[in-house]
Design a protein around this motif. Structure first.
Motif, PDB file in Angstrom:
ATOM      1  N   MET A 141       0.775  -1.012  -0.107  1.00 49.01           N
ATOM      2  CA  MET A 141      -0.076   0.061   0.059  1.00 49.01           C
ATOM      3  C   MET A 141       0.922   1.411  -0.034  1.00 49.01           C
ATOM      4  O   MET A 141       1.825   1.398   1.081  1.00 49.01           O
ATOM      5  CB  MET A 141      -0.961  -0.160   1.269  1.00 49.01           C
ATOM      6  CG  MET A 141      -1.597   1.438   1.523  1.00 49.01           C
ATOM      7  SD  MET A 141      -2.396   1.287   3.077  1.00 49.01           S
ATOM      8  CE  MET A 141      -3.471   0.205   3.101  1.00 49.01           C
ATOM      9  N   LEU A 142       0.945   2.051  -1.073  1.00 44.73           N
ATOM     10  CA  LEU A 142       1.597   3.221  -1.033  1.00 44.73           C
ATOM     11  C   LEU A 142       0.642   4.310  -1.119  1.00 44.73           C
ATOM     12  O   LEU A 142      -0.609   4.530  -1.668  1.00 44.73           O
ATOM     13  CB  LEU A 142       2.216   3.249  -2.445  1.00 44.73           C
ATOM     14  CG  LEU A 142       3.092   4.464  -2.802  1.00 44.73           C
ATOM     15  CD1 LEU A 142       4.263   4.774  -2.075  1.00 44.73           C
ATOM     16  CD2 LEU A 142       3.336   4.551  -4.320  1.00 44.73           C
ATOM     17  N   HIS A 143       1.119   5.489  -0.376  1.00 41.81           N
ATOM     18  CA  HIS A 143       0.456   6.806  -0.357  1.00 41.81           C
ATOM     19  C   HIS A 143       0.838   7.613  -1.202  1.00 41.81           C
ATOM     20  O   HIS A 143       2.063   8.302  -1.075  1.00 41.81           O
ATOM     21  CB  HIS A 143       0.499   7.635   0.884  1.00 41.81           C
ATOM     22  CG  HIS A 143      -0.576   8.851   1.147  1.00 41.81           C
ATOM     23  ND1 HIS A 143      -0.633   9.488   2.356  1.00 41.81           N
ATOM     24  CD2 HIS A 143      -1.004   9.624   0.160  1.00 41.81           C
ATOM     25  CE1 HIS A 143      -1.526  10.725   2.258  1.00 41.81           C
ATOM     26  NE2 HIS A 143      -1.553  10.513   0.977  1.00 41.81           N
ATOM     27  N   LYS A 144       0.476   7.863  -2.558  1.00 40.09           N
ATOM     28  CA  LYS A 144       0.963   8.555  -3.652  1.00 40.09           C
ATOM     29  C   LYS A 144       0.745  10.036  -3.596  1.00 40.09           C
ATOM     30  O   LYS A 144      -0.153  10.621  -3.410  1.00 40.09           O
ATOM     31  CB  LYS A 144       0.544   8.054  -4.923  1.00 40.09           C
ATOM     32  CG  LYS A 144       0.693   8.784  -6.163  1.00 40.09           C
ATOM     33  CD  LYS A 144      -0.095   8.596  -7.442  1.00 40.09           C
ATOM     34  CE  LYS A 144       0.275   9.339  -8.630  1.00 40.09           C
ATOM     35  NZ  LYS A 144       0.084  10.978  -8.506  1.00 40.09           N
ATOM     36  N   PRO A 145       1.927  10.821  -3.611  1.00 38.21           N
ATOM     37  CA  PRO A 145       1.832  12.232  -3.533  1.00 38.21           C
ATOM     38  C   PRO A 145       1.683  12.893  -5.133  1.00 38.21           C
ATOM     39  O   PRO A 145       1.759  12.189  -5.874  1.00 38.21           O
ATOM     40  CB  PRO A 145       3.334  12.483  -3.040  1.00 38.21           C
ATOM     41  CG  PRO A 145       4.182  11.414  -3.579  1.00 38.21           C
ATOM     42  CD  PRO A 145       3.406  10.204  -3.626  1.00 38.21           C
ATOM     43  N   LEU A 146       1.651  14.105  -5.073  1.00 39.54           N
ATOM     44  CA  LEU A 146       1.449  14.852  -6.420  1.00 39.54           C
ATOM     45  C   LEU A 146       2.982  14.637  -6.902  1.00 39.54           C
ATOM     46  O   LEU A 146       3.871  14.551  -6.543  1.00 39.54           O
ATOM     47  CB  LEU A 146       1.100  16.228  -6.155  1.00 39.54           C
ATOM     48  CG  LEU A 146      -0.218  16.569  -5.524  1.00 39.54           C
ATOM     49  CD1 LEU A 146      -0.379  17.930  -4.986  1.00 39.54           C
ATOM     50  CD2 LEU A 146      -1.392  16.298  -6.569  1.00 39.54           C
ATOM     51  N   GLY A 147       2.688  14.737  -8.456  1.00 36.49           N
ATOM     52  CA  GLY A 147       3.968  14.656  -9.029  1.00 36.49           C
ATOM     53  C   GLY A 147       4.478  13.228  -9.491  1.00 36.49           C
ATOM     54  O   GLY A 147       5.722  13.591 -10.280  1.00 36.49           O
ATOM     55  N   TYR A 148       4.061  12.508  -8.816  1.00 42.64           N
ATOM     56  CA  TYR A 148       4.353  10.930  -9.446  1.00 42.64           C
ATOM     57  C   TYR A 148       3.564  10.338 -10.492  1.00 42.64           C
ATOM     58  O   TYR A 148       2.161  10.185 -10.406  1.00 42.64           O
ATOM     59  CB  TYR A 148       4.818  10.085  -8.153  1.00 42.64           C
ATOM     60  CG  TYR A 148       5.871  10.472  -7.216  1.00 42.64           C
ATOM     61  CD1 TYR A 148       7.134   9.765  -7.426  1.00 42.64           C
ATOM     62  CD2 TYR A 148       5.973  11.842  -6.626  1.00 42.64           C
ATOM     63  CE1 TYR A 148       8.382  10.170  -6.718  1.00 42.64           C
ATOM     64  CE2 TYR A 148       7.055  12.118  -5.710  1.00 42.64           C
ATOM     65  CZ  TYR A 148       8.261  11.232  -5.850  1.00 42.64           C
ATOM     66  OH  TYR A 148       9.471  11.512  -5.222  1.00 42.64           O
ATOM     67  N   VAL A 149       3.974   9.715 -11.373  1.00 45.19           N
ATOM     68  CA  VAL A 149       3.317   8.951 -12.450  1.00 45.19           C
ATOM     69  C   VAL A 149       3.264   7.338 -12.058  1.00 45.19           C
ATOM     70  O   VAL A 149       3.941   6.822 -11.268  1.00 45.19           O
ATOM     71  CB  VAL A 149       3.815   9.010 -13.798  1.00 45.19           C
ATOM     72  CG1 VAL A 149       3.610  10.540 -14.240  1.00 45.19           C
ATOM     73  CG2 VAL A 149       5.266   8.496 -13.967  1.00 45.19           C
ATOM     74  N   SER A 150       1.785   6.896 -12.363  1.00 39.59           N
ATOM     75  CA  SER A 150       1.774   5.559 -12.038  1.00 39.59           C
ATOM     76  C   SER A 150       2.260   4.526 -13.116  1.00 39.59           C
ATOM     77  O   SER A 150       1.571   4.004 -13.973  1.00 39.59           O
ATOM     78  CB  SER A 150       0.372   5.147 -11.655  1.00 39.59           C
ATOM     79  OG  SER A 150      -0.279   6.062 -10.597  1.00 39.59           O
ATOM     80  N   ALA A 151       3.500   4.487 -12.778  1.00 47.89           N
ATOM     81  CA  ALA A 151       4.244   3.868 -14.341  1.00 47.89           C
ATOM     82  C   ALA A 151       5.472   3.100 -13.558  1.00 47.89           C
ATOM     83  O   ALA A 151       5.989   3.558 -12.581  1.00 47.89           O
ATOM     84  CB  ALA A 151       4.611   4.621 -15.226  1.00 47.89           C
ATOM     85  N   THR A 152       5.858   2.209 -14.298  1.00 47.68           N
ATOM     86  CA  THR A 152       7.389   1.488 -13.770  1.00 47.68           C
ATOM     87  C   THR A 152       8.586   2.430 -14.292  1.00 47.68           C
ATOM     88  O   THR A 152       9.691   2.335 -13.752  1.00 47.68           O
ATOM     89  CB  THR A 152       7.467   0.165 -14.464  1.00 47.68           C
ATOM     90  OG1 THR A 152       7.262   0.183 -15.888  1.00 47.68           O
ATOM     91  CG2 THR A 152       6.432  -0.587 -13.528  1.00 47.68           C
ATOM     92  N   LYS A 153       8.184   2.968 -15.538  1.00 46.56           N
ATOM     93  CA  LYS A 153       9.426   3.935 -16.050  1.00 46.56           C
ATOM     94  C   LYS A 153       8.850   5.096 -16.853  1.00 46.56           C
ATOM     95  O   LYS A 153       7.703   5.127 -17.362  1.00 46.56           O
ATOM     96  CB  LYS A 153      10.184   3.239 -17.084  1.00 46.56           C
ATOM     97  CG  LYS A 153      11.009   1.973 -16.630  1.00 46.56           C
ATOM     98  CD  LYS A 153      11.915   1.366 -17.746  1.00 46.56           C
ATOM     99  CE  LYS A 153      12.699   0.252 -17.118  1.00 46.56           C
ATOM    100  NZ  LYS A 153      13.481  -0.588 -18.315  1.00 46.56           N
TER     101      LYS A 153
END
Length: 230
Positions: free
Chosen positions: A63-75
């Motif tokens: 479980m991750l708390h995604k912040p702004l500015g990060y994309v949901s991708a491996t690369k």
């Protein structure tokens, strides 16, 4: 299997790194030092690095708390990815069960269990997702009824599935949807003449974002949370 391949698969070491470790006598096979990284080993062999046994990790559920500015991708060549937030071996083997836009925050699940991930993302499985949305305009009193009937989106042949809208304040809502069309939440509010200023995912299925996780933090799921996806 070659020793360098076997070790690199269960650690963050490249094959070149494994060769260096072998030459430095850091690797043993069945308690014997092996300096040849090209040596063949069997599945039953006990391989240790610096005295620690190496084994293929079991399925991981994060479980991750995604912040702004990060994309949901491996690369990604332009932006940091959610994998950049993880300090885990072989994190490149993880994939994302339910992506979020770069400007959306909240719950992201990562796993290397393909079947478990499929039960979250497949349209054939009913896995609700709940979002908090801060809107540009006051939400209409009839909005909840419209969401319950389904919304017509631009360039779509079908209404959205019935969704549950809870009005928290004049322009703050909680929305639960059971599907995942492209930019669906933002498009649903746009269809009503409104605009999403802030979007945050709180829940996937029965898994709630841990309130103790700060943006960018993560933890492994509990057995109960894992079992809730079925």
């Amino acid at each position: 299997m070659r020793l360098d391949k076997a070790v690199s698969q269960v650690t963050d070491l490249s094959r070149s790194d494994v060769k260096k470790a072998a030459r430095a006598e850091r690797i043993t096979v069945n308690d014997l030092v092996v300096t040849d990284a090209a040596a063949q080993i069997a599945d039953s062999d006990l391989v240790c690095l610096d005295g620690e046994p190496l084994q293929e990790p079991g399925p991981r559920y994060i479980m991750l708390h995604k912040p702004l500015g990060y994309v949901s991708a491996t690369k990604d060549s332009e932006h940091p990815t959610v994998l950049d937030l993880l300090d885990e071996p072989n994190k490149h083997k993880l994939h994302i069960a339910g992506r979020l836009d770069i400007d959306t925050t909240g719950l992201v699940l990562l796993t290397d269990d393909g079947q478990w991930s499929h039960r979250i993302t497949s349209p054939r499985h009913h896995c609700d997702k709940t979002y908090y949305a801060h809107l540009a305009e006051r939400i209409g009193d009839d909005a909840a009824e419209k969401f319950a009937r389904g919304i017509w989106l631009d360039n779509e042949k079908k209404r959205t599935k019935p969704a549950k809208l809870e009005i928290l304040y004049a322009n703050e809502v909680r929305l639960t949807i059971g599907e995942g069309r492209y930019h669906q939440v933002k498009r649903m509010f746009a269809a009503l003449g409104n605009r999403v200023l802030e979007l945050h995912r709180e829940r996937i299925g029965d898994i709630l974002l841990d309130e103790e996780l700060e943006p960018g933090d993560y933890r492994f799921l509990t057995a109960e949370e894992i079992a809730s996806v079925h």
